[in-house]
Design a protein around this motif. Structure first.
Motif, PDB file in Angstrom:
ATOM      1  N   GLY A   1      85.173 -23.982 -20.408  1.00  0.00           N
ATOM      2  CA  GLY A   1      86.280 -23.063 -20.195  1.00  0.00           C
ATOM      3  C   GLY A   1      86.098 -22.277 -18.914  1.00  0.00           C
ATOM      4  N   ASN A   2      86.858 -21.193 -18.811  1.00  0.00           N
ATOM      5  CA  ASN A   2      86.806 -20.368 -17.609  1.00  0.00           C
ATOM      6  C   ASN A   2      86.747 -18.897 -17.977  1.00  0.00           C
ATOM      7  N   LYS A   3      86.076 -18.153 -17.134  1.00  0.00           N
ATOM      8  CA  LYS A   3      85.971 -16.710 -17.332  1.00  0.00           C
ATOM      9  C   LYS A   3      87.217 -16.026 -16.760  1.00  0.00           C
TER      10      LYS A   3
ATOM     11  N   LEU B   1      95.198 -22.302 -24.101  1.00  0.00           N
ATOM     12  CA  LEU B   1      95.621 -22.380 -25.503  1.00  0.00           C
ATOM     13  C   LEU B   1      94.703 -21.584 -26.423  1.00  0.00           C
ATOM     14  N   LEU B   2      93.430 -21.526 -26.054  1.00  0.00           N
ATOM     15  CA  LEU B   2      92.445 -20.845 -26.887  1.00  0.00           C
ATOM     16  C   LEU B   2      91.739 -19.794 -26.047  1.00  0.00           C
ATOM     17  N   VAL B   3      91.631 -18.589 -26.610  1.00  0.00           N
ATOM     18  CA  VAL B   3      90.979 -17.479 -25.913  1.00  0.00           C
ATOM     19  C   VAL B   3      89.880 -16.935 -26.810  1.00  0.00           C
ATOM     20  N   ALA B   4      88.766 -16.538 -26.216  1.00  0.00           N
ATOM     21  CA  ALA B   4      87.678 -15.932 -26.982  1.00  0.00           C
ATOM     22  C   ALA B   4      87.224 -14.656 -26.290  1.00  0.00           C
ATOM     23  N   GLU B   5      86.874 -13.676 -27.088  1.00  0.00           N
ATOM     24  CA  GLU B   5      86.362 -12.412 -26.559  1.00  0.00           C
ATOM     25  C   GLU B   5      84.886 -12.281 -26.935  1.00  0.00           C
ATOM     26  N   VAL B   6      84.065 -11.897 -25.968  1.00  0.00           N
ATOM     27  CA  VAL B   6      82.638 -11.690 -26.207  1.00  0.00           C
ATOM     28  C   VAL B   6      82.463 -10.325 -26.871  1.00  0.00           C
ATOM     29  N   ILE B   7      81.902 -10.326 -28.092  1.00  0.00           N
ATOM     30  CA  ILE B   7      81.781  -9.039 -28.797  1.00  0.00           C
ATOM     31  C   ILE B   7      80.341  -8.600 -29.021  1.00  0.00           C
ATOM     32  N   ASP B   8      79.368  -9.511 -28.732  1.00  0.00           N
ATOM     33  CA  ASP B   8      77.971  -9.093 -28.913  1.00  0.00           C
ATOM     34  C   ASP B   8      77.043 -10.021 -28.140  1.00  0.00           C
TER      35      ASP B   8
ATOM     36  N   LEU C   1      90.659 -15.865 -30.419  1.00  0.00           N
ATOM     37  CA  LEU C   1      92.017 -15.348 -30.587  1.00  0.00           C
ATOM     38  C   LEU C   1      92.967 -16.531 -30.550  1.00  0.00           C
ATOM     39  N   PHE C   2      93.705 -16.739 -31.640  1.00  0.00           N
ATOM     40  CA  PHE C   2      94.537 -17.935 -31.738  1.00  0.00           C
ATOM     41  C   PHE C   2      95.706 -17.664 -32.667  1.00  0.00           C
ATOM     42  N   ASP C   3      96.910 -18.016 -32.214  1.00  0.00           N
ATOM     43  CA  ASP C   3      98.106 -17.864 -33.047  1.00  0.00           C
ATOM     44  C   ASP C   3      98.265 -19.109 -33.911  1.00  0.00           C
ATOM     45  N   GLY C   4      97.974 -18.972 -35.162  1.00  0.00           N
ATOM     46  CA  GLY C   4      98.063 -20.109 -36.072  1.00  0.00           C
ATOM     47  C   GLY C   4      97.110 -19.907 -37.226  1.00  0.00           C
TER      48      GLY C   4
ATOM     49  N   THR D   1      92.172 -27.235 -33.262  1.00  0.00           N
ATOM     50  CA  THR D   1      92.273 -26.986 -31.821  1.00  0.00           C
ATOM     51  C   THR D   1      90.886 -26.830 -31.206  1.00  0.00           C
ATOM     52  N   LEU D   2      90.036 -26.084 -31.875  1.00  0.00           N
ATOM     53  CA  LEU D   2      88.676 -25.853 -31.391  1.00  0.00           C
ATOM     54  C   LEU D   2      87.925 -27.174 -31.252  1.00  0.00           C
ATOM     55  N   TYR D   3      88.017 -28.017 -32.272  1.00  0.00           N
ATOM     56  CA  TYR D   3      87.282 -29.281 -32.268  1.00  0.00           C
ATOM     57  C   TYR D   3      87.897 -30.295 -31.303  1.00  0.00           C
ATOM     58  N   LYS D   4      89.205 -30.212 -31.102  1.00  0.00           N
ATOM     59  CA  LYS D   4      89.862 -31.114 -30.156  1.00  0.00           C
ATOM     60  C   LYS D   4      89.365 -30.833 -28.738  1.00  0.00           C
ATOM     61  N   MET D   5      89.092 -29.568 -28.466  1.00  0.00           N
ATOM     62  CA  MET D   5      88.615 -29.180 -27.138  1.00  0.00           C
ATOM     63  C   MET D   5      87.124 -29.440 -26.962  1.00  0.00           C
ATOM     64  N   GLY D   6      86.414 -29.539 -28.058  1.00  0.00           N
ATOM     65  CA  GLY D   6      84.973 -29.735 -27.979  1.00  0.00           C
ATOM     66  C   GLY D   6      84.605 -31.188 -27.709  1.00  0.00           C
TER      67      GLY D   6
END
Length: 349
Positions: free
Chosen positions: A70-72, A117-124, A136-139, A147-152
């Motif tokens: 992904g990208n920052k 399509l998929l966003v993640a926030e670093v929390i720790d 963060l995902f609408d669905g 979606t997560l596994y399709k991208m992996g």
């Protein structure tokens, strides 16, 4: 035993970059602990060493597509995420490794896929490379997971090849993989084909299954000379009652109880009764096995050829005997056996 004793004359060209054309046609070295005899065969002939009244125990964990790119946010810098385990289904929290880690801080957002399509926030922060992400995902959950596994992509170790290829989707997975949760394949099981399993069944050789979800800790380097100071990462294990009963029945009858792989051996040795029998188990293990060690359950094992200083090499040497195993590795190098995940196999009787 000390860490320095687990070195041998290794070069990267000994590693298999690809699996054998057919699963059961990798080479097989057979070691007899009692006589010290070493034989050479082909893996499909492993059936010749088992009879009715023996049992093979397998790890039926299933590898999931754990590596994402992904990208920052703001900078657009490319980052690699390695999913380790799901921490909270409802909150979509995951324990991950990030690379490069030094620029990924709490509060950063990471974007994956076309149109982000998929966003993640670093929390720790968990370790130097470890982070906790909230996706963060609408669905709903099923849509998110798909979606997560399709991208992996298949988490093939990069010391095998830098790029994953279509062949890895199938071959970096055992044919009996059932319970999803591993980030690395239980490699000894990769040699078994449907045809070989059927031949074993026809011969009357029993089969039992347990689950150990292989984590990256399985490959963590040992960085202390005194092995008693090394700590293994915990991994989740499930040993069903049916498996324990089957193994114990054959053990009582004096048959062969074969651990297919170091993960199976470690699982079984993590749940042993005072009488030396296998107990059902559902929990976590961080058991580290090295010489000297008295094994309780299995009396033979199948394994691959492991890298210097690895915890797998340490366990196998405890089972085979240090001197005999090191001699076997010397012979393997002379005979040009293929080492590592996609390499050849060893049966220790």
């Amino acid at each position: 035993m000390k860490l320095s004793q687990y070195n041998y004359n290794f070069s990267p060209n000994m590693l298999a970059k690809y699996p054998a054309e057919n699963r059961d046609e990798s080479r097989l070295m057979v070691i007899d602990r009692a006589s010290g005899k070493i034989e050479h065969s082909v893996f499909k002939n492993v059936i010749d060493y088992f009879d009715e009244g023996d049992v093979l125990t397998f790890n039926d964990t299933k590898v999931f597509p754990a590596r994402l790119y992904g990208n920052k946010e703001k900078t657009g810098a490319e980052i690699e995420i390695f999913l380790l385990r799901e921490l909270n289904r409802d909150l979509r929290l995951w324990d991950v490794l990030v690379d490069p880690a030094r620029k990924i801080r709490i509060g950063n957002k990471l974007y994956f896929g076309d149109d982000d399509l998929l966003v993640a926030e670093v929390i720790d922060n968990t370790t130097s490379r470890g982070r906790t992400l909230r996706f963060l995902f609408d669905g709903d959950y099923d849509e998110f997971k798909a979606t997560l596994y399709k991208m992996g992509e298949t988490p093939l170790p990069k010391w095998i090849r830098s790029k994953v290829e279509p062949i890895d989707d199938e071959r970096y997975q055992t044919i009996f993989a059932r319970h999803e949760g591993a980030v690395a394949a239980p490699t000894a099981g990769l040699h078994f084909s449907k045809h070989l399993m059927k031949r074993l069944e026809i011969k009357g050789v029993d089969m039992a299954f347990l689950t150990l979800h292989v984590g990256l800790g399985n490959f963590r380097t040992v960085d202390v000379e005194d092995l008693t100071k090394h700590k293994m990462d915990s991994e989740q294990v499930v040993i069903p009652e049916e498996t324990a009963e089957k193994v114990n029945q054959i053990k009582r009858a004096g048959g062969k109880v074969c651990a297919v792989g170091t993960t199976v051996m470690r699982s079984m040795e993590s749940s042993v009764s005072t009488e030396g029998f296998l107990k059902p188990f559902d929990g976590w293990t961080n058991k580290f096995i090295f010489c000297p060690y008295e094994f309780s359950v299995a009396n033979c094992m199948i394994t691959n050829f492991h890298l210097p200083y690895s915890t797998q090499l340490m366990m196998v040497s405890a089972f085979a005997g240090y001197d005999l195993l090191m001699e076997a590795y010397k012979v393997a190098k002379e005979e040009k056996y293929r080492f590592g995940t996609y390499g050849d196999a060893m049966l220790i009787l």
